[in-house]
Design an enzyme around this catalytic site. Structure first.
Site, short mmCIF file in Angstrom:
data_model
loop_
_atom_site.label_atom_id
_atom_site.label_comp_id
_atom_site.label_asym_id
_atom_site.label_seq_id
_atom_site.Cartn_x
_atom_site.Cartn_y
_atom_site.Cartn_z
N ARG A 193 -9.93 0.69 5.08
CA ARG A 193 -9.22 0.07 3.98
C ARG A 193 -10.19 -0.19 2.83
NH1 ARG A 193 -5.44 1.74 6.17
NH2 ARG A 193 -3.52 0.69 6.83
N ARG B 279 -9.61 1.99 11.36
CA ARG B 279 -8.77 1.55 10.23
C ARG B 279 -9.65 1.41 8.99
NH1 ARG B 279 -3.89 -1.21 10.45
NH2 ARG B 279 -3.25 -2.31 8.56
N CYS C 283 0.80 -1.23 0.00
CA CYS C 283 0.00 0.00 0.00
C CYS C 283 0.83 1.28 0.00
CB CYS C 283 -0.92 0.01 1.23
SG CYS C 283 0.00 -0.03 2.81
#
Length: 795
Positions: A187, A185, A103
């Site tokens: 994503r 988080r 990433c």
């Protein structure tokens, strides 16, 4: 076990409602774990009934943790696939491909380079692996930055690319907090479903769980806050006349005190701790600091987002300012002087924190910020703070009861594992720092669990658990047998032939351009290869006269010594050698192998320089450069304008130009050696070479190329057309690549069984068939190569 309220859950309670532990009947499916890390995807998928057939990872520390937990003798069919850049067709069929593609190229920390970063290019390898293997489903995870406006074009191109190879593609941003973990988080998950599957277009991402996780339930050694009640406070008390900051996230309520404190001199909020709050300072000194804080970002003092202020500027803002006052703040390490600019805070970077601390979260907090591989300076307090009616009281109590008494702790590796949803039984790295980095890189287990559950329940992509035996996943031998018989191997070989021939065309064109420019790496590399291989050809021509004694015995010894296989496989290979080659032809091949032991240092140096010049190319791509260079070298340095006997005339120059076969044999051997070096095998093993020649230059293939007269002993120094020579190099090079790729994979060795050996024969045959069909293209390329010779002579 801590007592919990109705709306708050501990890890064990989350596990009980997690899809991995739910009443969903386990459904048998197979998967490959790309960019496997330490196994976040694998934990979730195996709990849902999946069986991992192979995994790809290059980080040695991560591999050690992964294999320690997941790989054992009972997992003999679980293949380590190595670097994704070297993966093509899997040696098995697979239902699902998953992975957390690196990433960094799409993150702020990675400077948002996207596809301009070599790690960003790994998406193309991922796309290629999916295209070749056509799994029913794929799931890939990446950072939020991938879908930010700055990367919009890249992301849209990525989605279109996956759609173009036969998949319905959907994506969504998922937050770990919504799936039972107190971590903020976000994503992006990209899901592809093969278009031929039932309900492929009906898939929808999972809804957030009805869970309100809290930090104290996941972090060891902190106070149970199950009875904690947050006070409601008027926004005017919290923010005064200021506007409510737009940067507040979903977990910060406008009428509540923050659950964390930020240590930062360049920002101000109701839970911001400044260095002058924790260092003894006078009210006058605090005034000076606040004045700098409020004015440092104003454009009148500079164009930066935070500028030093000169003494003159500060004197206009602070009545009766004295130089000694600023000097005293410098001695207290709060301010510093920047020459010819002015005064600024020592702690001038937001995320750098103060004294090694950036944020301290209270245990009743809903979340901790995103865990990262690079780590952060976040801590967790052992106790919470209650009963405060305003921000001043709240900050004062925090400093006295938590900061000054040091009742706070860093996030440990064990804490990070829990915050990422890893189960208690998971064995993490022994080194604390490495373990924290690995958990920061990992995918959140509970997110994958819920996502895969949605796929299993919505998309009819598998018949049921009993169908697992259809793929032989309980029988390694059957699994390999079916995979090796797969006709897709031959189809893929033909595709690769076309791609490599077209790459050869481009290589010639690039070389021509390089010669005209007279100074590029490509032509320097080509010239280097020419110098080395000219000597090899001369030496080999002299070695032709040396006949071998008892060549059959010698060859069998080579096979036995260099290939650690059973007698059955050895006899099978030798049978092919005897049936498909005449003794005369076999002796010539053996003579070439025996007479051409490459000078290891020089041969390896060529490979080393190629890898240095092209650091992001795969082993196969580097090998192809070697193949093209060797073939071109022969074409432009040793052609004879004579037609070989028995070869039909064709209209192109390439078919009329011939080369001496005895002169090129040694170069073929050197090429095989260098391809082996590409894949990490630098030992000269005659048996390996004999197998590769057996694959590529069999009797019936020589006939199709019109050079079966080589099998006769009536032609002492046979000539072959330059175009045929080019096809021979392509075929032998391709066979060498297939051999060493399989050898590098260990369990996929092409000589591990008769089935494996014959399967690779079929693939190489298909490649050669396609090369012969593309003969016209190759002829045109050889014609261009002849002009390369003329241009070389003119330099």
């Amino acid at each position: 076990m801590k007592t919990l309220t109705k709306d708050v859950y501990s890890p064990s309670q989350i596990e009980s409602i997690d899809p991995c532990k739910s009443k969903l009947e386990k459904i048998g499916f197979t998967f490959v774990d790309l960019f496997a890390g330490i196994g976040g995807f694998r934990i979730a998928l195996e709990e849902l009934g999946g069986k991992c057939l192979g995994y790809s990872e290059i980080d040695k520390a991560a591999i050690e943790v992964y294999e320690k937990k997941f790989i054992n003798n009972s997992n003999s069919a679980d293949i380590r696939l190595g670097d994704i850049r070297n993966i093509d067709k899997f040696p098995f069929q697979v239902d699902v491909v998953v992975g957390g593609v690196p990433c960094q190229p799409w993150s702020v920390a990675g400077k948002l380079k996207g596809f301009d970063d070599p790690r960003g290019e790994l998406w193309f390898d991922t796309l290629r692996v999916v295209r070749i293997n056509q799994p029913k489903i794929f799931i890939f995870e990446n950072v939020k930055g991938l879908i930010e406006p700055i990367n919009k074009k890249h992301f849209e191109h990525l989605v279109r690319s996956f759609q173009s190879i036969g998949y319905f593609v959907k994506w969504q941003l998922l937050n770990s907090y919504d799936f039972g973990l107190p971590q903020n988080r976000e994503r992006v998950f990209i899901v592809g479903i093969r278009k031929d599957l039932e309900n492929a277009q009906e898939f929808s991402f999972p809804e957030p769980l009805e869970i309100k996780p809290k930090l104290y339930s996941f972090i060891d050694g902190v106070k149970d806050c199950s009875n904690f009640n947050k006070s409601k406070i008027e926004p005017q008390i919290l923010y005064g006349d200021k506007k409510i900051p737009r940067s507040r996230n979903r977990f910060q309520k406008d009428d509540e005190l923050n659950d964390f404190f930020v240590f930062c001199d360049t920002r101000d909020g109701h839970t911001t701790i400044h260095s002058w709050d924790i260092i003894r300072t006078s009210e006058r000194e605090k005034l000076i600091c606040y004045t700098i804080l409020k004015n440092r970002r104003k454009k009148k003092y500079g164009s930066k987002d935070g500028n030093p202020l000169s003494f003159e500027d500060l004197a206009e803002l602070i009545p009766d300012l004295k130089q000694e006052e600023l000097d005293k703040l410098i001695r207290k390490n709060i301010l510093r002087y920047v020459k010819n600019q002015g005064y600024e805070f020592v702690n001038s970077k937001n995320s750098a924190g103060i004294n090694g601390i950036y944020r301290i979260f209270l245990p009743h907090s809903d979340i901790i910020p995103t865990l990262t591989a690079t780590g952060n300076k976040d801590y967790i307090a052992n106790i919470s703070i209650e009963g405060c009616e305003n921000p001043e009281e709240y900050k004062d109590k925090f400093i006295k009861e938590i900061y000054q008494t040091k009742i706070f702790k860093p996030i440990s590796a064990k804490d990070a594992g829990k915050l990422q949803g890893f189960p208690d039984w998971f064995i993490m790295a022994k080194n604390e720092s490495s373990a924290k980095k690995q958990f920061g890189n990992a995918v959140t287990v509970s997110v994958v669990s819920n996502l895969m559950k949605s796929l299993l329940t919505q998309v009819n992509f598998y018949k049921g658990y009993d169908s697992a035996t259809e793929y032989g996943i309980d029988d390694e031998k059957e699994l390999k047998h079916q995979a090796k018989q797969d006709i897709n191997l031959q189809v893929e070989a033909k595709k690769e032939a076309k791609q490599e021939i077209h790459a050869l065309v481009k290589f010639v064109a690039d070389t021509q351009s390089a010669i005209q420019n007279k100074a590029t790496k490509d032509i320097e590399q080509l010239a280097m290869s020419f110098q080395d291989t000219q000597k090899a050809i001369e030496q080999n021509t002299q070695a032709v006269a040396n006949a071998l004694v008892n060549s059959e015995k010698q060859a069998r010894e080579w096979l036995q010594q260099t290939i650690q296989v059973g007698g059955e496989v050895l006899n099978f290979i030798w049978k092919i050698v005897n049936e498909l080659w005449s003794r005369y032809w076999r002796d010539r091949i053996i003579d070439a192998i025996r007479g051409q032991r490459p000078k290891h240092f020089k041969a390896k140096e060529v490979v080393r320089k190629l890898k240095q010049d092209y650091p992001y190319e795969t082993n196969r791509q580097i090998a192809n450069r070697l193949i093209y260079e060797k073939a071109l070298f022969v074409t432009i340095t040793t052609p004879l304008p004579i037609l070989a006997a028995g070869i039909p005339k064709v209209g192109t120059i390439a078919s009329k130009i011939t080369v001496k076969f005895l002169g090129i044999r040694g170069l073929l051997v050197e090429m095989i050696y260098q391809i082996g070096v590409c894949y990490g095998f630098d030992e000269f093993k005659e048996g390996d070479y004999l197998i590769i020649f057996t694959w590529a230059l069999r009797r019936e293939k020589l006939a199709k190329l019109g050079i079966d007269f080589l099998l006769s002993d009536s032609i002492p120094d046979p000539l072959i057309p330059a175009v045929t020579n080019m096809i021979v190099f392509l075929s032998v090079g391709y066979a060498a690549c297939e051999f060493y790729e399989a050898k590098a994979k260990g369990a996929g060795s092409p000589i591990a069984s008769i089935e494996a050996y014959t399967s690779l024969l079929r693939k190489i045959d298909a490649y050669l068939e396609e090369a012969i069909l593309e003969q016209r293209t190759i002829e045109a390329t050889v014609d261009e190569a002849i002009t390369v010779k003329e241009n070389l002579e003119s330099i």
